[in-house]
Enzyme design. Structure first.
Site, PDB file in Angstrom:
ATOM      1  N   LYS A 166       0.871  -1.179   0.000  1.00  0.00           N
ATOM      2  CA  LYS A 166       0.000   0.000   0.000  1.00  0.00           C
ATOM      3  C   LYS A 166       0.908   1.230   0.000  1.00  0.00           C
ATOM      4  O   LYS A 166       1.607   1.501   0.957  1.00  0.00           O
ATOM      5  CB  LYS A 166      -0.900  -0.016   1.237  1.00  0.00           C
ATOM      6  CG  LYS A 166      -1.503   1.322   1.658  1.00  0.00           C
ATOM      7  CD  LYS A 166      -2.345   1.987   0.598  1.00  0.00           C
ATOM      8  CE  LYS A 166      -3.008   3.253   1.156  1.00  0.00           C
ATOM      9  NZ  LYS A 166      -2.075   4.337   1.506  1.00  0.00           N
ATOM     10  N   SER A 222       0.864   5.520  12.565  1.00  0.00           N
ATOM     11  CA  SER A 222       0.270   6.038  13.792  1.00  0.00           C
ATOM     12  C   SER A 222      -0.516   4.961  14.528  1.00  0.00           C
ATOM     13  O   SER A 222      -1.015   3.993  13.934  1.00  0.00           O
ATOM     14  CB  SER A 222      -0.662   7.209  13.476  1.00  0.00           C
ATOM     15  OG  SER A 222      -1.813   6.764  12.786  1.00  0.00           O
ATOM     16  N   GLY A 226      -3.222   2.236  13.055  1.00  0.00           N
ATOM     17  CA  GLY A 226      -2.986   0.836  13.390  1.00  0.00           C
ATOM     18  C   GLY A 226      -4.220   0.183  14.008  1.00  0.00           C
ATOM     19  O   GLY A 226      -4.549  -0.967  13.702  1.00  0.00           O
ATOM     20  N   GLU A 245       4.146  -1.240  13.975  1.00  0.00           N
ATOM     21  CA  GLU A 245       5.071  -0.403  14.746  1.00  0.00           C
ATOM     22  C   GLU A 245       4.407   0.959  14.815  1.00  0.00           C
ATOM     23  O   GLU A 245       4.232   1.633  13.804  1.00  0.00           O
ATOM     24  CB  GLU A 245       6.427  -0.345  14.053  1.00  0.00           C
ATOM     25  CG  GLU A 245       7.527   0.186  14.961  1.00  0.00           C
ATOM     26  CD  GLU A 245       8.071   1.503  14.487  1.00  0.00           C
ATOM     27  OE1 GLU A 245       7.557   2.544  14.954  1.00  0.00           O
ATOM     28  OE2 GLU A 245       8.992   1.501  13.661  1.00  0.00           O
ATOM     29  N   CYS A 282      10.944   7.300  14.463  1.00  0.00           N
ATOM     30  CA  CYS A 282      10.197   6.563  15.486  1.00  0.00           C
ATOM     31  C   CYS A 282      11.027   6.326  16.740  1.00  0.00           C
ATOM     32  O   CYS A 282      10.474   6.040  17.805  1.00  0.00           O
ATOM     33  CB  CYS A 282       9.700   5.238  14.925  1.00  0.00           C
ATOM     34  SG  CYS A 282      10.966   4.275  14.074  1.00  0.00           S
ATOM     35  N   GLU A 371       3.414  11.166  22.343  1.00  0.00           N
ATOM     36  CA  GLU A 371       4.371  11.296  21.250  1.00  0.00           C
ATOM     37  C   GLU A 371       4.048  12.526  20.410  1.00  0.00           C
ATOM     38  O   GLU A 371       2.900  12.728  19.999  1.00  0.00           O
ATOM     39  CB  GLU A 371       4.352  10.053  20.364  1.00  0.00           C
ATOM     40  CG  GLU A 371       5.372  10.114  19.227  1.00  0.00           C
ATOM     41  CD  GLU A 371       5.298   8.913  18.301  1.00  0.00           C
ATOM     42  OE1 GLU A 371       6.342   8.552  17.723  1.00  0.00           O
ATOM     43  OE2 GLU A 371       4.203   8.334  18.143  1.00  0.00           O
TER      44      GLU A 371
END
Length: 504
Positions: A166, A222, A226, A245, A282, A371
């Protein structure tokens, strides 16, 4: 058909492409081709697969100029950073080729029939086998290393699976050209049609995850997205593994001794780790524990000076640019942080300067432990390890934790190691977590919400995500894989409980 546009984050200018969103029928055709390819691909010998991976690496490097040029205009990242990232992607393909030839990843085991303390036992042989077509989602912040030509693609192919990618909406042209480079190299090598596929558009991604032919999903992005993808998987008739992740704060702790002995060095290193690639990594240390007192004050002042004199940095897209100040404002209004350096917004495009916040460890709550994608750090001022432990309880689990200490602080270093050991997947000592090594030993994973898996997405053992165990009991030799037949083999195996090395 919906024609998609690309945006240059340096200017904010949007340009139509010739890329169209993939409709449901298009996704189905691509996954059907992948399923057909899997029937062929799974039978190919490891030597053939290793050759394919090396051919793909060569294909990437042959198109380096075109790929890096496209990525610069779609990400705002520097030419040097992107060249390094493309080299990393080529290295990953070659590293997995070496691992495939080594064969240890198969975890091959043979237990011959015979008498046991529990009585007569059958012959059982086991190893890991490929799962089927894998969906890979490209990441906004790594147009090469975690996107079309990234580690998820390399590890899934190394395992023997077709891959359907994707493309990320922030770098559509880069994705298309990266895929073209892979497809040309794969076709020249003679892969079965359908081994590689790509889809475009948000709806195509959702349709891809729901497709019954997809056997696993690799995602870097994000936490909110997810969760959406996991929800789609949960609604499938047959749920599949989702390797996400997702979110990470990566706490960094500076001991009192380190603050005294290495004030300027830590200021420079921490600032560089926070602002490298505009803070869009990340593994960026989003919070840093700095001791109270004169040495801690000097370290904070060093970071503030660097941030105040910094030039603007380009963020990847409008969404990240808008969220940056929203999160910063929330950390102050709801989290109780104090602003030490206010960011400046650039005149054009999606650019900002770094932001620095500060809070006392005793005041840390979950509201300040969010975050913030971009060049922002929260400095937590602490007085004693007890305050560090208490504040860490409000910090979400992460990919990494970093400890800076001095030789005479062994007891404190051990205590800090124990404090973070259950919270992260990698502990860094006297260094910085950004710049993840691609190697056999690397673990790039961590407890939720950093990832939702016990596996890594970087390094050789990332291949384990896209394999499943299969055992053969009392099987005739002619149906066994070569790796499980009696006699010399070119892989390590455990035979009747004893480890045997490969016969070369």
């Amino acid at each position: 058909m919906t024609t998609l546009s690309t945006v240059d984050p340096r200017t904010g200018a949007s340009t139509p492409t010739r890329i169209t969103a993939t409709d449901d029928a298009g996704v189905a055709a691509i996954t059907a081709a992948a399923a057909e390819a899997f029937a062929d691909l799974r039978t190919r010998p490891r030597s053939w697969r290793a050759g394919l991976l090396r051919a793909l690496a060569d294909g990437l490097e042959a198109d380096r100029v075109v790929l890096v040029g496209a990525a610069m205009s779609e990400t705002g990242l520097s030419e040097a950073r992107l060249n390094g990232e493309l080299s990393r992607s080529a290295f990953q393909f070659r590293l997995f080729a070496d691992a495939v030839e080594d064969g240890g990843y198969l975890e091959a085991v043979i237990d011959h029939a015979g008498d046991t303390p529990l009585g007569p036992a059958p012959d059982v042989r086991r190893m890991l086998v490929p799962m089927g077509p894998v969906a890979v989602f490209g990441a906004s912040n790594f147009p090469f290393a975690f996107s079309v030509v990234g580690g998820d693609t390399a590890s899934a192919l190394a395992a023997g699976n077709p891959v359907v990618i994707k493309a990320h909406g922030s770098h559509l042209v880069t994705s298309q050209r990266s895929f073209d480079a892979l497809e040309r190299a794969a076709a020249a090598y003679g892969v079965p049609a359908g081994t590689l596929g790509i889809v475009y558009g948000q709806q195509a991604g959702a349709t891809l995850v729901a497709d019954p032919r997809i056997a696993a999903v690799g995602f870097t992005g994000s936490l909110s997205t997810g969760r959406i993808l996991q929800g789609i998987i949960d609604e499938r008739e047959t749920p599949i593994p989702f390797y996400g992740e997702l979110s990470s704060l990566n706490p960094l702790i500076v001991s009192p001794g380190a603050a005294v002995q290495r004030t300027a060095a830590i200021g420079e290193g921490l600032y560089g780790s926070v602002t490298g690639s505009a803070g869009q990594l990340c593994t960026k240390p989003g919070i840093a524990f700095v001791p109270q007192g004169a040495a801690g004050d000097a370290l904070v002042a060093d970071i503030v000076d660097r941030a105040e004199s910094a030039a603007e940095q380009t963020l990847l897209n409008a969404r990240i640019h808008g969220a940056f100040d929203e999160i910063r404002t929330r950390l102050i209004a709801e989290g109780g942080a104090r602003s030490l350096v206010e960011p400046r917004v650039g005149a054009e495009g999606f650019s900002v300067t770094p932001a620095v916040l500060e809070i006392d460890a005793a005041d840390v709550t979950a509201a300040v432990a969010e975050e913030a994608f971009g060049p922002l750090v929260v400095l937590i001022r602490y007085d004693g390890i007890g305050e560090v432990r208490e504040a860490l309880g409000a910090v979400p689990r992460s990919l990494t934790a970093t400890i800076h200490s001095e030789t005479g602080e062994g007891e404190l270093r051990r205590a800090l190691t124990e404090a973070v050991g259950e919270l992260v997947g990698r502990i860094v000592y006297d260094g910085y977590p950004t710049g993840v090594r691609v190697s056999w030993a690397m673990n790039h994973g961590g407890p939720w919400p950093a990832t939702n898996t016990q596996h890594t997405s970087v390094g050789v053992t990332a291949i384990r995500r896209f394999l499943r165990p299969l055992a053969w009991q009392d099987a005739p030799s002619d149906v066994l894989p070569d790796e499980l037949r009696d006699g010399p083999v070119d892989i390590p195996r455990r035979v009747d409980g004893a480890l045997e090395l490969a016969s070369r």
